[in-house]
Design a protein around this motif. Structure first.
Motif, PDB file in Angstrom:
ATOM      1  N   GLU A   1       0.905  -1.654   0.204  1.00 46.85           N
ATOM      2  CA  GLU A   1       0.075   0.134   0.210  1.00 46.85           C
ATOM      3  C   GLU A   1       0.956   1.120  -0.040  1.00 46.85           C
ATOM      4  O   GLU A   1       0.578   2.433  -0.513  1.00 46.85           O
ATOM      5  CB  GLU A   1      -1.278  -0.041   0.964  1.00 46.85           C
ATOM      6  CG  GLU A   1      -1.810  -1.511   0.933  1.00 46.85           C
ATOM      7  CD  GLU A   1      -1.674  -2.471   1.622  1.00 46.85           C
ATOM      8  OE1 GLU A   1      -1.948  -3.815   1.966  1.00 46.85           O
ATOM      9  OE2 GLU A   1      -0.345  -2.328   2.195  1.00 46.85           O
ATOM     10  N   TYR A   2       1.989   1.569   0.520  1.00 50.69           N
ATOM     11  CA  TYR A   2       2.395   2.344   0.513  1.00 50.69           C
ATOM     12  C   TYR A   2       4.160   2.323  -0.859  1.00 50.69           C
ATOM     13  O   TYR A   2       3.985   3.642  -1.192  1.00 50.69           O
ATOM     14  CB  TYR A   2       3.601   2.242   1.872  1.00 50.69           C
ATOM     15  CG  TYR A   2       3.057   2.845   3.382  1.00 50.69           C
ATOM     16  CD1 TYR A   2       1.926   3.550   3.194  1.00 50.69           C
ATOM     17  CD2 TYR A   2       3.234   2.206   4.637  1.00 50.69           C
ATOM     18  CE1 TYR A   2       0.755   3.915   4.261  1.00 50.69           C
ATOM     19  CE2 TYR A   2       2.256   2.316   5.406  1.00 50.69           C
ATOM     20  CZ  TYR A   2       1.694   3.568   5.430  1.00 50.69           C
ATOM     21  OH  TYR A   2       0.362   4.492   6.639  1.00 50.69           O
ATOM     22  N   THR A   3       3.912   1.124  -1.042  1.00 52.45           N
ATOM     23  CA  THR A   3       5.158   1.105  -1.794  1.00 52.45           C
ATOM     24  C   THR A   3       4.696   1.625  -3.473  1.00 52.45           C
ATOM     25  O   THR A   3       5.303   2.478  -3.351  1.00 52.45           O
ATOM     26  CB  THR A   3       5.321  -0.294  -2.511  1.00 52.45           C
ATOM     27  OG1 THR A   3       6.756  -0.687  -1.475  1.00 52.45           O
ATOM     28  CG2 THR A   3       6.163  -0.299  -4.267  1.00 52.45           C
ATOM     29  N   GLU A   4       2.867   2.167  -3.066  1.00 54.69           N
ATOM     30  CA  GLU A   4       2.348   1.900  -4.392  1.00 54.69           C
ATOM     31  C   GLU A   4       1.628   3.766  -4.602  1.00 54.69           C
ATOM     32  O   GLU A   4       1.804   4.071  -5.167  1.00 54.69           O
ATOM     33  CB  GLU A   4       0.394   1.487  -4.558  1.00 54.69           C
ATOM     34  CG  GLU A   4      -0.633   2.159  -5.392  1.00 54.69           C
ATOM     35  CD  GLU A   4      -1.750   1.004  -5.506  1.00 54.69           C
ATOM     36  OE1 GLU A   4      -2.251   1.459  -5.869  1.00 54.69           O
ATOM     37  OE2 GLU A   4      -1.771   0.443  -4.878  1.00 54.69           O
ATOM     38  N   MET A   5       1.279   4.075  -2.763  1.00 57.94           N
ATOM     39  CA  MET A   5       1.387   5.079  -2.678  1.00 57.94           C
ATOM     40  C   MET A   5       2.993   6.424  -2.815  1.00 57.94           C
ATOM     41  O   MET A   5       2.305   7.186  -3.474  1.00 57.94           O
ATOM     42  CB  MET A   5       1.473   5.909  -1.085  1.00 57.94           C
ATOM     43  CG  MET A   5       0.259   7.398  -1.170  1.00 57.94           C
ATOM     44  SD  MET A   5       0.396   7.314   1.167  1.00 57.94           S
ATOM     45  CE  MET A   5       2.267   7.569   1.334  1.00 57.94           C
ATOM     46  N   LEU A   6       4.264   5.705  -3.038  1.00 58.55           N
ATOM     47  CA  LEU A   6       4.577   6.637  -3.325  1.00 58.55           C
ATOM     48  C   LEU A   6       5.237   6.537  -4.431  1.00 58.55           C
ATOM     49  O   LEU A   6       5.869   7.472  -5.246  1.00 58.55           O
ATOM     50  CB  LEU A   6       6.486   5.548  -2.539  1.00 58.55           C
ATOM     51  CG  LEU A   6       6.020   6.200  -0.965  1.00 58.55           C
ATOM     52  CD1 LEU A   6       7.626   5.611  -0.196  1.00 58.55           C
ATOM     53  CD2 LEU A   6       6.436   7.911  -0.387  1.00 58.55           C
ATOM     54  N   ARG A   7       5.249   5.093  -5.194  1.00 62.73           N
ATOM     55  CA  ARG A   7       5.047   5.666  -6.803  1.00 62.73           C
ATOM     56  C   ARG A   7       4.204   6.590  -7.036  1.00 62.73           C
ATOM     57  O   ARG A   7       4.349   7.182  -7.985  1.00 62.73           O
ATOM     58  CB  ARG A   7       5.223   3.902  -7.202  1.00 62.73           C
ATOM     59  CG  ARG A   7       5.263   3.452  -9.155  1.00 62.73           C
ATOM     60  CD  ARG A   7       4.343   2.239  -9.226  1.00 62.73           C
ATOM     61  NE  ARG A   7       3.460   1.962  -8.762  1.00 62.73           N
ATOM     62  CZ  ARG A   7       3.310   1.075  -7.771  1.00 62.73           C
ATOM     63  NH1 ARG A   7       3.847   0.520  -7.471  1.00 62.73           N
ATOM     64  NH2 ARG A   7       1.854   0.914  -7.639  1.00 62.73           N
ATOM     65  N   ASP A   8       2.747   6.810  -6.945  1.00 63.03           N
ATOM     66  CA  ASP A   8       2.399   7.738  -7.018  1.00 63.03           C
ATOM     67  C   ASP A   8       2.959   8.968  -7.164  1.00 63.03           C
ATOM     68  O   ASP A   8       2.353   9.923  -8.064  1.00 63.03           O
ATOM     69  CB  ASP A   8       0.782   7.321  -6.905  1.00 63.03           C
ATOM     70  CG  ASP A   8      -0.118   6.030  -7.029  1.00 63.03           C
ATOM     71  OD1 ASP A   8       0.532   5.330  -8.031  1.00 63.03           O
ATOM     72  OD2 ASP A   8      -0.963   5.229  -6.720  1.00 63.03           O
ATOM     73  N   ALA A   9       2.986   9.210  -5.625  1.00 63.19           N
ATOM     74  CA  ALA A   9       3.794  10.626  -5.965  1.00 63.19           C
ATOM     75  C   ALA A   9       4.424  10.629  -6.199  1.00 63.19           C
ATOM     76  O   ALA A   9       4.805  11.917  -6.917  1.00 63.19           O
ATOM     77  CB  ALA A   9       3.927  10.523  -3.891  1.00 63.19           C
TER      78      ALA A   9
END
Length: 108
Positions: free
Chosen positions: A53-61
């Motif tokens: 969930e955090y990997t995806e959030m950071l990639r999107d950011a």
């Protein structure tokens, strides 16, 4: 069709010469943690493994910050952004800024 510009972490572009430095360009986004994702992250913290969930959030950011930087470079008429870097900082409890920056240039 919109002109594509070169984005690189290096100071130069191979086989090209910098004709003009247009200035530093930035793109940023501030993201806050999501309570539901925090619960899942807490569970994964117990058993170990990637917190997707955090990997995806950071990639999107990262992509959002990069796209905003590119938009600023295009406004200046840049052919490329060189020396691109990313940095993060905590803005408040549970929220962080991701900043992309580099030097917008025109090439020969």
């Amino acid at each position: 069709m919109e002109k594509e510009i070169i984005i690189t972490t290096t100071e130069t572009v191979p086989q090209r010469e910098v004709a003009e430095i247009l200035g530093v360009v930035f793109g940023n986004t501030v993201r806050a943690k999501h309570v539901g994702k925090d619960i899942l992250a807490g569970l994964k913290n117990i058993v170990g493994g990637e917190i997707e969930e955090y990997t995806e959030m950071l990639r999107d950011a990262r992509m959002e910050a990069l796209n905003r930087m590119i938009k600023e470079a295009k406004k200046l008429g840049a052919d490329a952004v060189v020396n691109v870097r990313f940095t993060t900082s905590q803005t408040m409890a549970g929220a962080a800024e991701l900043l992309a920056y580099g030097t917008a240039v025109r090439l020969r």
